[in-house]
Design a protein around this motif. Structure first.
Motif, PDB file in Angstrom:
ATOM      1  N   SER A  81      -2.605  24.668   7.915  1.00  0.00           N
ATOM      2  CA  SER A  81      -1.906  23.387   7.889  1.00  0.00           C
ATOM      3  C   SER A  81      -0.553  23.572   8.552  1.00  0.00           C
ATOM      4  N   ARG A  82      -0.239  22.704   9.481  1.00  0.00           N
ATOM      5  CA  ARG A  82       1.043  22.809  10.179  1.00  0.00           C
ATOM      6  C   ARG A  82       2.198  22.465   9.248  1.00  0.00           C
ATOM      7  N   THR A  83       1.997  21.467   8.396  1.00  0.00           N
ATOM      8  CA  THR A  83       3.108  20.958   7.584  1.00  0.00           C
ATOM      9  C   THR A  83       3.109  21.459   6.142  1.00  0.00           C
ATOM     10  N   GLU A  84       1.930  21.808   5.621  1.00  0.00           N
ATOM     11  CA  GLU A  84       1.850  22.196   4.210  1.00  0.00           C
ATOM     12  C   GLU A  84       0.985  23.445   4.033  1.00  0.00           C
ATOM     13  N   PRO A  85       1.478  24.608   4.467  1.00  0.00           N
ATOM     14  CA  PRO A  85       0.698  25.837   4.253  1.00  0.00           C
ATOM     15  C   PRO A  85       0.481  26.072   2.767  1.00  0.00           C
ATOM     16  N   GLU A  86      -0.688  26.562   2.433  1.00  0.00           N
ATOM     17  CA  GLU A  86      -1.026  26.733   1.018  1.00  0.00           C
ATOM     18  C   GLU A  86      -0.122  27.763   0.362  1.00  0.00           C
ATOM     19  N   ALA A  87       0.281  27.438  -0.863  1.00  0.00           N
ATOM     20  CA  ALA A  87       1.165  28.333  -1.607  1.00  0.00           C
ATOM     21  C   ALA A  87       0.528  29.702  -1.815  1.00  0.00           C
ATOM     22  N   ALA A  88      -0.792  29.731  -2.024  1.00  0.00           N
ATOM     23  CA  ALA A  88      -1.475  31.007  -2.242  1.00  0.00           C
ATOM     24  C   ALA A  88      -1.435  31.876  -0.992  1.00  0.00           C
ATOM     25  N   LEU A  89      -1.502  31.247   0.167  1.00  0.00           N
ATOM     26  CA  LEU A  89      -1.406  31.990   1.432  1.00  0.00           C
ATOM     27  C   LEU A  89      -0.018  32.627   1.565  1.00  0.00           C
ATOM     28  N   LEU A  90       1.011  31.837   1.320  1.00  0.00           N
ATOM     29  CA  LEU A  90       2.378  32.354   1.432  1.00  0.00           C
ATOM     30  C   LEU A  90       2.640  33.446   0.397  1.00  0.00           C
ATOM     31  N   ALA A  91       2.039  33.286  -0.776  1.00  0.00           N
ATOM     32  CA  ALA A  91       2.209  34.302  -1.820  1.00  0.00           C
ATOM     33  C   ALA A  91       1.583  35.628  -1.398  1.00  0.00           C
ATOM     34  N   LEU A  92       0.470  35.575  -0.679  1.00  0.00           N
ATOM     35  CA  LEU A  92      -0.152  36.807  -0.183  1.00  0.00           C
ATOM     36  C   LEU A  92       0.797  37.557   0.751  1.00  0.00           C
ATOM     37  N   LEU A  93       1.461  36.818   1.613  1.00  0.00           N
ATOM     38  CA  LEU A  93       2.372  37.439   2.578  1.00  0.00           C
ATOM     39  C   LEU A  93       3.553  38.113   1.884  1.00  0.00           C
ATOM     40  N   ASP A  94       3.909  37.625   0.714  1.00  0.00           N
ATOM     41  CA  ASP A  94       5.039  38.180  -0.039  1.00  0.00           C
ATOM     42  C   ASP A  94       4.614  39.149  -1.135  1.00  0.00           C
ATOM     43  N   SER A  95       3.323  39.357  -1.273  1.00  0.00           N
ATOM     44  CA  SER A  95       2.827  40.203  -2.361  1.00  0.00           C
ATOM     45  C   SER A  95       3.260  41.656  -2.179  1.00  0.00           C
ATOM     46  N   PRO A  96       3.737  42.308  -3.236  1.00  0.00           N
ATOM     47  CA  PRO A  96       4.105  43.726  -3.129  1.00  0.00           C
ATOM     48  C   PRO A  96       2.904  44.636  -2.906  1.00  0.00           C
ATOM     49  N   GLN A  97       1.709  44.080  -3.064  1.00  0.00           N
ATOM     50  CA  GLN A  97       0.487  44.868  -2.864  1.00  0.00           C
ATOM     51  C   GLN A  97       0.202  45.105  -1.385  1.00  0.00           C
ATOM     52  N   TYR A  98       0.729  44.218  -0.522  1.00  0.00           N
ATOM     53  CA  TYR A  98       0.327  44.231   0.885  1.00  0.00           C
ATOM     54  C   TYR A  98       1.494  44.444   1.840  1.00  0.00           C
ATOM     55  N   GLN A  99       1.159  45.036   2.988  1.00  0.00           N
ATOM     56  CA  GLN A  99       2.036  45.039   4.151  1.00  0.00           C
ATOM     57  C   GLN A  99       1.316  44.225   5.223  1.00  0.00           C
ATOM     58  N   PRO A 100       1.771  43.000   5.493  1.00  0.00           N
ATOM     59  CA  PRO A 100       1.046  42.152   6.448  1.00  0.00           C
ATOM     60  C   PRO A 100       1.321  42.524   7.900  1.00  0.00           C
ATOM     61  N   TYR A 101       0.274  42.399   8.713  1.00  0.00           N
ATOM     62  CA  TYR A 101       0.359  42.564  10.166  1.00  0.00           C
ATOM     63  C   TYR A 101      -0.427  41.418  10.794  1.00  0.00           C
ATOM     64  N   LEU A 102       0.192  40.713  11.711  1.00  0.00           N
ATOM     65  CA  LEU A 102      -0.505  39.658  12.428  1.00  0.00           C
ATOM     66  C   LEU A 102      -1.170  40.263  13.659  1.00  0.00           C
ATOM     67  N   VAL A 103      -2.470  40.127  13.747  1.00  0.00           N
ATOM     68  CA  VAL A 103      -3.209  40.656  14.895  1.00  0.00           C
ATOM     69  C   VAL A 103      -3.179  39.584  15.984  1.00  0.00           C
ATOM     70  N   PHE A 104      -2.331  39.817  16.998  1.00  0.00           N
ATOM     71  CA  PHE A 104      -2.082  38.780  17.999  1.00  0.00           C
ATOM     72  C   PHE A 104      -1.468  39.420  19.234  1.00  0.00           C
ATOM     73  N   PRO A 105      -1.689  38.836  20.427  1.00  0.00           N
ATOM     74  CA  PRO A 105      -1.168  39.442  21.661  1.00  0.00           C
ATOM     75  C   PRO A 105       0.353  39.512  21.698  1.00  0.00           C
ATOM     76  N   ALA A 106       0.867  40.621  22.188  1.00  0.00           N
ATOM     77  CA  ALA A 106       2.310  40.850  22.239  1.00  0.00           C
ATOM     78  C   ALA A 106       3.027  39.852  23.142  1.00  0.00           C
ATOM     79  N   GLN A 107       2.332  39.307  24.126  1.00  0.00           N
ATOM     80  CA  GLN A 107       2.986  38.408  25.079  1.00  0.00           C
ATOM     81  C   GLN A 107       3.507  37.139  24.413  1.00  0.00           C
TER      82      GLN A 107
END
Length: 254
Positions: free
Chosen positions: A89-115
């Motif tokens: 969602s462009r305007t309302e990303p899910e709270a659970a998604l954002l919580a995953l990114l901030d979770s102390p359990q994980y180190q997030p990496y976005l798999v995406f082109p460097a350009q």
């Protein structure tokens, strides 16, 4: 014993429940398995296995992508036990998604082109597990949609711009595309995920996912009946290849 439905299966059912009309996929007259979305006679669900892995995945899926029978993101969830999936969602990303990114359990990496990196965004092509803080595991984030949709998701999601990018150089992509027979180096989500597994030191798991993708593609082609059966390798060649790759991946961790 069949494995329980995973995150993408649940997201598919949710997306169908809020649809106002049936999704018009190619081959809509084909009777499909409700989980793998392949033709019932080519269903691969009985072959699905879970890999032993330190990786976790987060699939951020474009609105209709989860409904497409050709979507390969679900193949990641088929094999990787700790896989999460959300509709973008462009305007309302899910709270659970954002919580995953901030979770102390994980180190997030976005798999995406460097350009496409934002100014100052960290770019990596390998993630040695020894570099992760104690107790953390890599959360590999895949933007699942067409190439144009993936770029839109990245550009319009500021919460992704501070994450380190896991990116692969053109030579790696070209070599992989040549080996896989892909076109224009625009690899499917599952194919890129197999490279990401290799980048965290799990090449055998990457191979297992890659062969699972091969089986998926060939089963899809059989269901479409768009190629003469004489032009297709026996499907057992692909099932045997996956079973061997899975065995090699998990035997290496015992």
């Amino acid at each position: 014993m069949a494995l329980a439905p995973h995150a993408v299966h649940h997201l598919y059912q949710y997306r169908k429940s809020i649809s106002t009309k049936p999704f018009g996929a190619r081959g809509k007259k084909l009777i499909r398995c409700p989980l793998c979305l392949l033709g019932e006679q080519f269903c691969t669900c009985a072959l699905r296995r879970q890999l032993q892995t330190q990786a976790s995945f987060l699939l951020i899926m474009y609105n209709d992508e989860v409904l497409k029978p050709t979507n390969s993101g679900r193949l990641i969830a088929d094999l990787i036990p700790d896989t999460h999936a959300y509709i973008w969602s462009r305007t309302e990303p899910e709270a659970a998604l954002l919580a995953l990114l901030d979770s102390p359990q994980y180190q997030p990496y976005l798999v995406f082109p460097a350009q496409y990196a934002e100014q100052g965004q960290t770019i990596l092509n390998q993630v040695p597990m020894s570099t992760l803080a104690e107790g953390k595991r890599p959360l590999l984030i895949m933007l699942d949609g067409s190439w144009r949709e993936a770029i839109k998701m990245f550009r319009k999601s500021p919460y992704l711009h501070s994450l380190p990018l896991l990116s692969f150089d053109p030579d790696t992509l070209a070599t992989y595309a040549l080996r896989k027979g892909s076109h224009d180096f625009q690899l499917g989500t599952a194919e890129v995920a197999s490279l990401a597994l290799g980048a965290i030191g799990e090449a055998a798991n990457g191979k297992a996912l890659s062969t699972w993708f091969d089986l998926f593609v060939e089963s899809s082609l059989l269901g479409r009946n768009r190629r003469c059966r004489e032009d297709l390798l026996p499907i057992t060649d692909f099932t045997d290849a996956f079973e061997l790759a899975f065995e090699q991946a998990n035997n290496g961790k015992r």
